[in-house]
Write an enzyme that holds these catalytic residues in place. Structure first.
Site, PDB file in Angstrom:
ATOM      1  CD  GLU A  28      -2.903  -1.202   2.326  1.00  0.00           C
ATOM      2  OE1 GLU A  28      -3.898  -1.929   2.231  1.00  0.00           O
ATOM      3  OE2 GLU A  28      -2.645  -0.526   3.347  1.00  0.00           O
ATOM      4  CG  HIS A  63      -9.031   6.440   2.402  1.00  0.00           C
ATOM      5  ND1 HIS A  63      -9.047   6.255   1.040  1.00  0.00           N
ATOM      6  CD2 HIS A  63      -8.431   5.357   2.916  1.00  0.00           C
ATOM      7  CE1 HIS A  63      -8.488   5.090   0.754  1.00  0.00           C
ATOM      8  NE2 HIS A  63      -8.101   4.521   1.877  1.00  0.00           N
ATOM      9  NE  ARG A  95      -4.575   5.360   3.702  1.00  0.00           N
ATOM     10  CZ  ARG A  95      -5.132   4.566   4.594  1.00  0.00           C
ATOM     11  NH1 ARG A  95      -5.449   5.015   5.782  1.00  0.00           N
ATOM     12  NH2 ARG A  95      -5.395   3.308   4.291  1.00  0.00           N
ATOM     13  CG  HIS A 125      -9.795   6.725   6.485  1.00  0.00           C
ATOM     14  ND1 HIS A 125     -10.818   5.807   6.331  1.00  0.00           N
ATOM     15  CD2 HIS A 125      -8.648   5.999   6.619  1.00  0.00           C
ATOM     16  CE1 HIS A 125     -10.308   4.575   6.347  1.00  0.00           C
ATOM     17  NE2 HIS A 125      -8.999   4.672   6.535  1.00  0.00           N
ATOM     18  NE  ARG A 175      -4.534   5.072  10.018  1.00  0.00           N
ATOM     19  CZ  ARG A 175      -4.931   4.190   9.106  1.00  0.00           C
ATOM     20  NH1 ARG A 175      -4.208   3.106   8.867  1.00  0.00           N
ATOM     21  NH2 ARG A 175      -6.024   4.394   8.403  1.00  0.00           N
TER      22      ARG A 175
END
Length: 523
Positions: A113, A235, A281, A342, A377
């Site tokens: 990811e 997100h 992100r 998110h 994060r």
């Protein structure tokens, strides 16, 4: 009622803690809705852990520190990353059905990811949270020492200060039984907040309706410090469709080659970051926000249709079937997406055992600020943190000696009446979420933050008056907590005079030379 341990929240953090305590302690697990109705159950991507020989804990730590933009606590990060494999083994032994890969040395399929330098995400297709929570909830239901109180919402913690004690230890919690419309007084030797985040403070969010910042607000009122609330992770890819409420398009779609495009089909991420779609992100969300504002768009498009249909259906069965039900065939056409609130990277300040500033009160999971996430994060580190801190808090609680038990006073309703106009609550709720989206979103300015703070102050006064005069309800409790959480977000954002990670300010576009946490202390 008295228990050894009260756990407020039934996501992965709360369930992990309960199962690690219940063989030796009498546990009460309190949840606002049903046992599995939290954000953990909705997690798609997976859990980050170093599981193969090509990877290393140092690489995982480095990726986390880079994503966290200088604000990760290195001791915390190392502790969590080094304990990851043991936590995954625990889940496998409990029977969690992670996706297999006979050709991989681990026997499991690992995906990659954004922000990760290796394939290290262990997952159960694209519904990892559901697979984990289903497995753990079965163990919870079957355990004789765990009492589950569903449809119960915590109102406030019962602390020594409220009881006129010399110390401010936590002695339990007042809880509203939503079905009986009755307030219960529950006492415990130790109380744990595992209530998740605060996504519902924003108009658009991937979070479930229960994510109203309850634990953060209750902990703050009880005397806990709060840190880094300005870092709200948006997100980048939430499904944009009038009938798709809060449906997430997993990070793993980009990890497996998904390309972000404008309506004309052109790709734009390489112009914003050399890592393109695999950038962290915060960068991807800001890039999408920039392109939408620049071109006046309602959404952008995430395209994985160039991959074989069978590959897409096998890797993303949940996303495929949900989009298909809305008339979008992701094997043939791109997915319309927008950013949405998110994850709450900040929260109640805790140590590596989950302990807060209030004696005998713990906080684990998204409600806490351990220092793992820093200013942003890294994908799939959240479920990992729930597992590690849930187990660490259990170890600490099991070594603690039981405190003397106090008599807890009953909830006092003698000076309140039934509310006359509940429309006040729904109006305030709607106003709060709209101005937080407009003024405290992906890109911020001093003026926007001042406007938000002014409105929060007005709402705070209105809600305090309402709370003082009328009987509590689920909606009133949640609104009170949302306004308190919004206030903490804005105060932290106003205190940060730079742009770092998830906090981007047009007035302070540069990153400061020194990375400093934003810590608020209650009066």
């Amino acid at each position: 009622m008295h228990f050894d341990i009260i756990i407020i929240g039934s996501g992965l953090a709360g369930m992990t803690l309960a199962l690690n305590l219940a063989d030796k302690k009498k546990v009460c697990l309190i949840t606002k809705r049903g046992l599995v109705d939290g954000a953990s159950n909705l997690a798609q991507g997976g859990i980050a852990a170093v599981l193969d020989n090509q990877d290393s804990t140092d690489a995982h730590i480095k990726d986390t520190l880079i994503a966290g933009a200088g604000l990760c606590n290195e001791e915390t990060t190392r502790f969590i990353v080094e304990h990851a494999k043991a936590a995954i083994d625990w889940l496998i032994n409990l029977g969690v059905p992670f996706t297999r890969d006979a050709h991989h040395e681990t026997g499991f399929h690992l995906t990659r990811e954004g922000g990760h330098s290796h394939r290290r995400i262990i997952h159960a297709a694209d519904a990892t949270g559901e697979a984990v929570i289903k497995t753990l909830s079965g163990k919870i239901r079957a355990h004789p020492h765990i009492t589950v109180l569903e449809d119960h919402i915590a109102i406030d913690l019962i602390t020594g200060r409220k009881l006129g004690q010399a110390d401010n230890a936590c002695h339990g919690v007042y809880v509203l039984d939503r079905k009986q419309d009755k307030v219960l007084s529950l006492s415990a030797d130790h109380t744990v907040l595992a209530t998740g985040g605060a996504g519902k403070v924003y108009l658009y969010t991937t979070n479930p309706d229960i994510a109203t910042g309850d634990g953060i607000a209750m902990g703050w009122r009880a005397g806990c410090r709060v840190a880094n609330m300005e870092f709200i992770q948006f997100h980048p890819t939430c499904l944009y469709h009038p009938h798709a409420k809060s449906f997430l398009i997993s990070e793993a779609v980009r990890g497996e080659g998904g390309i972000l495009r404008l309506p004309d089909g052109s790709r734009f991420m390489p112009q914003h970051d050399e890592r393109a779609e695999l950038a962290p992100r915060d960068i991807v969300a800001r890039a999408i926000d920039f392109e939408m504002k620049k071109h006046g768009l309602d959404c952008v498009y995430l395209d994985i249709s160039y991959k074989p249909a069978r590959f897409i259906q096998e890797h993303f069965p949940t996303i495929y079937s949900h989009c298909h039900s809305l008339g979008i065939d992701i094997t043939k056409q791109p997915i319309p997406v927008v950013p949405a609130a998110h994850y709450t990277c900040g929260g109640l300040v805790t140590d590596l055992k989950g302990r807060t500033d209030v004696p005998r009160l713990y906080a684990i999971g998204e409600v806490a600020c351990t220092g793992l996430h820093g200013a942003n994060r890294l994908a799939s580190n959240s479920l990992l943190e729930c597992l590690i801190l849930g187990r660490a808090a259990a170890e600490d609680i099991l070594t603690a000696s039981p405190p003397p038990r106090l008599d807890i006073p009953a909830w006092d309703e003698s000076r309140v009446t039934d509310p006359d106009e509940e429309i006040v609550i729904s109006h305030n709720w709607d106003e709060l979420r709209r101005f937080m989206w407009d003024y405290v979103g992906i890109v911020r300015t001093n003026k926007r933050l001042e406007r938000a703070q002014h409105r929060i102050n007005l709402l705070h006064d209105e809600i305090h008056e309402y709370y003082s005069h009328f009987r509590v309800s689920n909606d009133l409790i949640e609104l009170r907590n949302l306004v308190q959480t919004a206030d903490l977000i804005v105060r932290c954002a106003m205190a940060r005079h730079e742009s770092r990670g998830l906090h981007f300010s047009r007035d302070y576009p540069q990153m400061a030379a020194q990375a400093i946490n934003t810590v608020l202390t209650p009066n």
